[in-house]
Design a protein around this motif. Sequence first.
Motif, mmCIF file in Angstrom:
data_model
loop_
_atom_site.group_PDB
_atom_site.id
_atom_site.type_symbol
_atom_site.label_atom_id
_atom_site.label_comp_id
_atom_site.label_asym_id
_atom_site.label_seq_id
_atom_site.Cartn_x
_atom_site.Cartn_y
_atom_site.Cartn_z
ATOM 1 N N TRP A 199 -40.034 -37.211 -7.106
ATOM 2 C CA TRP A 199 -39.159 -36.131 -6.620
ATOM 3 C C TRP A 199 -37.692 -36.513 -6.702
ATOM 4 C CZ3 TRP A 199 -35.610 -36.448 -2.770
ATOM 5 C CH2 TRP A 199 -35.816 -37.288 -1.679
ATOM 6 N N SER A 200 -37.361 -37.797 -6.434
ATOM 7 C CA SER A 200 -35.939 -38.156 -6.380
ATOM 8 C C SER A 200 -35.321 -38.106 -7.785
ATOM 9 C CB SER A 200 -35.744 -39.530 -5.740
ATOM 10 O OG SER A 200 -36.463 -40.526 -6.432
ATOM 11 N N GLU A 201 -36.031 -38.618 -8.783
ATOM 12 C CA GLU A 201 -35.459 -38.647 -10.130
ATOM 13 C C GLU A 201 -35.473 -37.254 -10.775
ATOM 14 O OE1 GLU A 201 -37.024 -41.987 -12.302
ATOM 15 O OE2 GLU A 201 -36.214 -43.389 -10.816
ATOM 16 N N LEU A 202 -36.504 -36.471 -10.463
ATOM 17 C CA LEU A 202 -36.550 -35.096 -10.971
ATOM 18 C C LEU A 202 -35.365 -34.297 -10.428
ATOM 19 C CD1 LEU A 202 -37.974 -32.666 -12.324
ATOM 20 C CD2 LEU A 202 -39.192 -32.337 -10.169
ATOM 21 N N TRP A 203 -35.097 -34.437 -9.127
ATOM 22 C CA TRP A 203 -33.989 -33.679 -8.515
ATOM 23 C C TRP A 203 -32.661 -34.068 -9.179
ATOM 24 C CZ3 TRP A 203 -31.533 -34.356 -3.037
ATOM 25 C CH2 TRP A 203 -30.841 -33.201 -2.702
ATOM 26 N N THR A 212 -30.258 -31.385 -11.187
ATOM 27 C CA THR A 212 -28.869 -31.118 -10.789
ATOM 28 C C THR A 212 -27.895 -31.529 -11.901
ATOM 29 O OG1 THR A 212 -28.727 -33.242 -9.624
ATOM 30 C CG2 THR A 212 -29.332 -31.325 -8.309
ATOM 31 N N THR A 213 -28.277 -32.522 -12.700
ATOM 32 C CA THR A 213 -27.420 -32.915 -13.829
ATOM 33 C C THR A 213 -27.360 -31.780 -14.851
ATOM 34 O OG1 THR A 213 -28.028 -35.225 -13.504
ATOM 35 C CG2 THR A 213 -27.070 -34.663 -15.638
ATOM 36 N N VAL A 214 -28.533 -31.222 -15.184
ATOM 37 C CA VAL A 214 -28.562 -30.112 -16.144
ATOM 38 C C VAL A 214 -27.836 -28.906 -15.545
ATOM 39 C CG1 VAL A 214 -30.066 -28.548 -17.456
ATOM 40 C CG2 VAL A 214 -30.725 -30.939 -17.147
ATOM 41 N N GLY A 215 -28.065 -28.656 -14.251
ATOM 42 C CA GLY A 215 -27.423 -27.519 -13.587
ATOM 43 C C GLY A 215 -25.912 -27.622 -13.645
ATOM 44 N N LEU A 216 -25.391 -28.800 -13.344
ATOM 45 C CA LEU A 216 -23.933 -28.972 -13.332
ATOM 46 C C LEU A 216 -23.365 -28.827 -14.749
ATOM 47 C CD1 LEU A 216 -21.550 -29.577 -11.463
ATOM 48 C CD2 LEU A 216 -21.889 -31.999 -11.890
ATOM 49 N N ARG A 217 -24.124 -29.343 -15.731
ATOM 50 C CA ARG A 217 -23.628 -29.306 -17.115
ATOM 51 C C ARG A 217 -23.539 -27.860 -17.624
ATOM 52 N NH1 ARG A 217 -27.216 -32.852 -20.173
ATOM 53 N NH2 ARG A 217 -26.152 -34.498 -19.042
ATOM 54 N N HIS A 218 -24.500 -27.028 -17.237
ATOM 55 C CA HIS A 218 -24.554 -25.679 -17.810
ATOM 56 C C HIS A 218 -24.190 -24.593 -16.800
ATOM 57 C CE1 HIS A 218 -26.216 -27.484 -21.326
ATOM 58 N NE2 HIS A 218 -27.212 -27.999 -20.635
ATOM 59 N N THR A 219 -23.505 -24.985 -15.746
ATOM 60 C CA THR A 219 -23.268 -24.003 -14.676
ATOM 61 C C THR A 219 -22.328 -22.875 -15.099
ATOM 62 O OG1 THR A 219 -22.664 -23.743 -12.354
ATOM 63 C CG2 THR A 219 -21.292 -25.234 -13.629
ATOM 64 N N THR A 220 -22.546 -21.733 -14.463
ATOM 65 C CA THR A 220 -21.579 -20.634 -14.568
ATOM 66 C C THR A 220 -20.551 -20.876 -13.451
ATOM 67 O OG1 THR A 220 -22.972 -19.391 -13.074
ATOM 68 C CG2 THR A 220 -23.249 -18.953 -15.431
ATOM 69 N N TYR A 254 -25.602 -32.049 -7.002
ATOM 70 C CA TYR A 254 -25.536 -33.217 -7.891
ATOM 71 C C TYR A 254 -25.196 -34.464 -7.068
ATOM 72 C CZ TYR A 254 -23.910 -36.405 -11.514
ATOM 73 O OH TYR A 254 -23.739 -37.511 -12.306
ATOM 74 N N LEU A 255 -24.160 -34.336 -6.221
ATOM 75 C CA LEU A 255 -23.734 -35.506 -5.437
ATOM 76 C C LEU A 255 -24.778 -35.894 -4.394
ATOM 77 C CD1 LEU A 255 -19.936 -34.650 -4.976
ATOM 78 C CD2 LEU A 255 -20.951 -36.363 -6.502
ATOM 79 N N GLU A 256 -25.349 -34.889 -3.714
ATOM 80 C CA GLU A 256 -26.372 -35.182 -2.694
ATOM 81 C C GLU A 256 -27.582 -35.886 -3.315
ATOM 82 O OE1 GLU A 256 -26.695 -34.967 0.533
ATOM 83 O OE2 GLU A 256 -24.699 -34.143 0.919
#
Length: 375
Positions: free
Chosen positions: A319-323, A327-335, A346-348
């Motif tokens: 769970w920790s590495e998946l999260w 969040t890495t992909v989310g931050l990279r492609h965020t609107t 991402y930071l949390e």
Amino acid sequence: MTHRTSAAFDSDFAQDAARWLQDNVPQRWREHRGALEEQEAVEIRRQWDRQLFDAGYSGLSLPKEFGGQGLGLSEEVAFSELAARAQAPDGLARIGRILTAPTLIVHGTEQQRQRFLPPILQGTETWCQGFSEPGAGSDLAGVRCRAEKVAGGYEISGRKIWTSFAAYADRCLLLACTDQNAPRHKNLSMFLLDMKQPGVTISPIKQISGGTHFAEVHFDRVFVSDDELVDEEGSGWRVAMTTLMNERGGVEAASRYVEIRADMNLLLDMCGDDPRRADVLADLDRRTELVRWQISKAVHLENDDAEFVRATSILKVLWSELWQEITTVGLRHTTPSHRDHWRVQYLESRSASIFSGTSEIQRNIISERVLGLPR
Ligand SMILES: Cc1cc2nc3c(=O)[nH]c(=O)nc-3n(C[C@H](O)[C@H](O)[C@H](O)COP(=O)(O)OP(=O)(O)OC[C@H]3O[C@@H](n4cnc5c(N)ncnc54)[C@H](O)[C@@H]3O)c2cc1C
């Protein structure tokens, strides 16, 4: 394999709990928790602990004779997931309930259970966990905080770090060295230390995400009585292993699963139509459900200590590495409208592969105890 978490969700218990959560989670927390002043947030969290107790949702898996509800880990985990889905506050009594209480049930005296379990379950005494030190995190057996024998008890001197909730804690489950000449693993003892006394200095640590979730704590000749020693002198390592087994159980993972699933769904909403990302998203989505499956597996193995440790080590890495990946992909492609959300998540998520034992330590456990590799 029976999916006990799923079974627990169909139960009367889960349906009652879901209804109760729906009616009782404070509106203010649900809608404004990210924006509340610290003092108000703490007050809501304390109040929530008391509400949980009054409604019979505190200490679900603890035996009835000690004030718990006498249910199983299955119900504890189901409640954790339901509470996260209902956006319930994360109570301040969590460390007492998840770590101190089960430790005292196994290793405490009758007098210690009578004194400490009721206020833990009622949410009127808050605990912190004083294990890690600047030179002793993964290598917990290297704890150097000293406990010197004096009349009627011990004097504690030394430093603990990354102590979650220290600023609010009434008590600390403290691992200290009682004999510097004894062999490793035989030189430690566990104490139930009163944090509200002279000689305890708490210095909050500011995190990169902006919060001050934990602190550095100095102890300068702080007294603990003989009655506040858990088990016997020199047995601290054995006691700590009981604490850690409870810490790495499925309760934390169940609420994290809800957060990870919500982040995954947001990611799918944002980029689900993009064929260039289809493989990555499908992989992350599958692994999100694998987390839930692994929680069920751990719950199923709760009565077999060796299997439970194996299952929960795998679960923690999963769970920790998946999260972190999501969040890495989310931050990279965020609107633009989701940028703040992904930045915080991402930071949390960075700390998730560190607390309760780092990913490297979990992999050491997996390689030795699951794969049978040599040390
Ligand atoms: C959010 C958060 C909350 C926390 N709350 C608490 C708390 O309430 N109470 C408490 O006592 N502690 C708490 N901790 C501390 C946590 O338990 C430690 O950070 C963790 O055990 C790692 O120890 P360390 O930081 O000293 O890192 P180190 O042990 O110094 O590790 C540094 C790096 O070396 C690697 N490493 C170390 N040993 C090995 C090895 N044998 N094999 C392979 N790699 C290795 C580690 O994996 C890591 O990557 C918290 C930490 C975080 C992030």
